[in-house]
Motif scaffolding. Sequence first.
Motif, short mmCIF file in Angstrom:
data_model
loop_
_atom_site.label_atom_id
_atom_site.label_comp_id
_atom_site.label_asym_id
_atom_site.label_seq_id
_atom_site.Cartn_x
_atom_site.Cartn_y
_atom_site.Cartn_z
N THR A 120 0.81 -1.22 0.00
CA THR A 120 0.00 0.00 0.00
C THR A 120 0.84 1.26 0.00
N MET A 121 2.15 1.09 0.10
CA MET A 121 3.00 2.29 0.16
C MET A 121 3.42 2.76 -1.22
N GLU A 122 3.92 3.97 -1.27
CA GLU A 122 4.58 4.47 -2.46
C GLU A 122 5.84 3.64 -2.70
N PRO A 123 6.23 3.46 -3.96
CA PRO A 123 7.43 2.66 -4.23
C PRO A 123 8.64 3.11 -3.42
N VAL A 124 8.88 4.41 -3.37
CA VAL A 124 10.10 4.86 -2.69
C VAL A 124 10.01 4.59 -1.19
N GLN A 125 8.79 4.66 -0.63
CA GLN A 125 8.64 4.37 0.79
C GLN A 125 8.86 2.89 1.06
N THR A 145 14.12 5.15 -16.71
CA THR A 145 12.68 5.30 -16.50
C THR A 145 12.33 5.70 -15.08
N HIS A 146 13.10 5.23 -14.10
CA HIS A 146 12.78 5.54 -12.72
C HIS A 146 13.99 6.11 -11.99
N GLY A 147 14.68 7.01 -12.66
CA GLY A 147 15.93 7.53 -12.11
C GLY A 147 15.79 8.08 -10.71
N VAL A 148 14.72 8.86 -10.49
CA VAL A 148 14.54 9.48 -9.18
C VAL A 148 14.39 8.42 -8.11
N LEU A 149 13.63 7.36 -8.43
CA LEU A 149 13.43 6.27 -7.47
C LEU A 149 14.75 5.63 -7.10
N VAL A 150 15.56 5.37 -8.13
CA VAL A 150 16.85 4.72 -7.88
C VAL A 150 17.70 5.56 -6.95
N TYR A 151 17.77 6.85 -7.23
CA TYR A 151 18.58 7.71 -6.35
C TYR A 151 17.94 7.87 -4.99
N GLY A 152 16.62 7.75 -4.94
CA GLY A 152 15.96 7.74 -3.65
C GLY A 152 16.39 6.54 -2.84
N ILE A 153 16.49 5.40 -3.52
CA ILE A 153 16.94 4.18 -2.83
C ILE A 153 18.36 4.38 -2.31
N PHE A 154 19.23 4.97 -3.13
CA PHE A 154 20.60 5.21 -2.69
C PHE A 154 20.61 6.07 -1.43
N ALA A 155 19.80 7.15 -1.46
CA ALA A 155 19.74 8.04 -0.31
C ALA A 155 19.22 7.28 0.91
N ALA A 156 18.19 6.45 0.70
CA ALA A 156 17.64 5.67 1.81
C ALA A 156 18.69 4.77 2.40
N MET A 157 19.54 4.19 1.54
CA MET A 157 20.58 3.29 2.03
C MET A 157 21.56 4.05 2.91
N ILE A 158 21.90 5.27 2.50
CA ILE A 158 22.84 6.05 3.30
C ILE A 158 22.23 6.36 4.66
N ILE A 159 20.96 6.80 4.64
CA ILE A 159 20.29 7.10 5.91
C ILE A 159 20.23 5.84 6.77
N ALA A 160 19.89 4.71 6.16
CA ALA A 160 19.77 3.46 6.92
C ALA A 160 21.11 3.10 7.55
N SER A 161 22.21 3.31 6.81
CA SER A 161 23.52 2.99 7.37
C SER A 161 23.80 3.84 8.59
#
Lengths: 500, 161
Positions: free
Chosen positions: A49-54, A348-364
Amino acid sequence: MFLEGFLSILNPTCMILIMVGTIVGIVFGSLPGLTSTMAIALSLPLTFTMEPVQGLSLLMGLYIGGISGGLISAILLKIPGTPSSIATTFDGGPMAEKGEAGKALNVGVIYSFIGTIFSIVILITLAPRISIFTVKFGPYEYFAVAIFSLSMVGSLASGNIVKGLASALLGMSFALVGAAPITSALRLTFGNHQLDKGFDMLSVMIGLFAIVEIFEAAERRKKTKTGETSSYTLKGIGVSLKEFKEQFINMIRSALIGLGIGILPGIGGGTSNMIAYSVAQNSSKEPEKFGKGCIDGVVASETANNASIGGALIPLLTLGIPGDTATAMLIGAFMLHGISPGPMLFKTHGVLVYGIFAAMIIASIAMLIFMRLGMKGFVKILSIPRHILLPAIVVMCIVGAYGANNRMFDVWAVLLFGVIGYLLKKVGFSMSPFILGFILENIVETNLVRGVQYSSGSITPFITSPIAIIFFVLTVISILTVAYKEMKTNKTKLEVIKVI
Amino acid sequence: MLKKYDGIISGGVLFAIALFILLASLNITTGADLSVGSDFMPKVISSLLLICSVILIFQGISKSKIYKEDIEEKEDNAKRELDYVGVILSLLSLFAYMLIFVSLGFFISTILYLFVQIIIFTPKEKRKLLKTAIISVVISLVIYVVFVHGFRLMLPAGILG
């Protein structure tokens, strides 16, 4: 584009999801019966039910927390929380026994962080370029890599290379049980259909570590020496500048090993931690101190297994091929949201991919903070009397083993491997080659069969592929190095006896 | 004694296992016309294991000949005083636990196992039966709540379900 991606996660919902994901991941990672893969699998429906980036941010938190959390039980209980922390038990456990649990935990957390960040940086900057190279890896190359990984067992086996080889072959034999790769012919099942799928890696790991711990604790039950836990006060960063400089080469090398193995589909943190450990031991000027509680071992293992995270994401995001079991679950997450990872993903989903990268940094960063905060609590766990703690852990392991496939068979397998592991230890065999053999058998065989099929029965491509040749040469070098070292130690033993 | 002959014993056992696998793999269906069929790896692995076990037996024989149990080792062994009865008891209690896991359900079987295992580990003088029983119930409850309600894992209900 990076800025857009970063901004997309800078909302409260996303940040909370990352934090929660990381914490839950750490919990899953630290409990020996549960793995990060399981955490991701269980949370997949939640992300629907979430947004892909979430959704993907949550899963990244679970992944990173899960791989890092394994070091907690590895150090405190000598039972790896996940297969990625098996090598951490080799030195982390002895360190805890010496009363240095806090230091071991700190070192583990810091280098886990370093390993993750390193691989994320490589992921962000070089992913597409690396994928061009890894596409060239076909079955011949994989076969060579798997054989090379197996040759590492020589050093993992304390002393006797034949025992190490035998242990690895035994592990491979158990992996044979079940349906053969590609042909699906049932092997060594003797008509028992419970064995068709073969033994679960989780059962093997829990049996070899947790059950063996129970047996060994039972051996010592007459001696109730409660583990001396010097209450550990955190001084500054936890690693002195001197130590950091000493470990620098170890760190870089282990990170590269973790990254490289993570990039190769099908092999991930579970293998890289052991290989990084044995390479560190072989390259060290004092190999005898490994296994007795030196931080080199913890550094090697934890840097490598976290570096495999970023590594495993490279083939996932660039080619749509999972780098390890956890990323295989992540493909499910992508598909759930109608996204297919692959070469076009960045466009096609560049923003999502970079969002994932950012999420990984925050998660670390979240992982670093939370694990440091919880440090005192973790060390306190050691003060729970072992005779209560161990049985409770075993129950949790059994729950995890049962929960994997909802059948008792996996639980019985745990007991089987516990007995096997205990007996192996008694006759002086080491268990790490066994596990490595068990993990790698499938990769070795699948690629052997595929390779032969591609070349219509000839084995020449195996020896002519340049990449394969490199790994075969490395294999020979590593076997010779170990054999040479063994001969040297035997020679010095003989000389000592002569002097006496 | 074990240390003296461990090479021979382990070599012998491995030899038996390797032989067993080799013979079992003779029955494996090879599958469609492949030079590397499903029986290839089992045969290769078991053959290599056979060779290793023979080497180990030879190493074991030469080791047992020069093995002199020096005084230091005898002291070391006496100090360690390995309690194999404890190991057998733990093995049996684990075995029993797994047997009743499904029929009696997770909750009851876990309480029983925890109780027995903790008692096995506690030296005789320090055993407190009531305290152990309470601890067992509490731990089982906590694990049940966390795993079944928290993580939504399915565990057998047994006679309680």
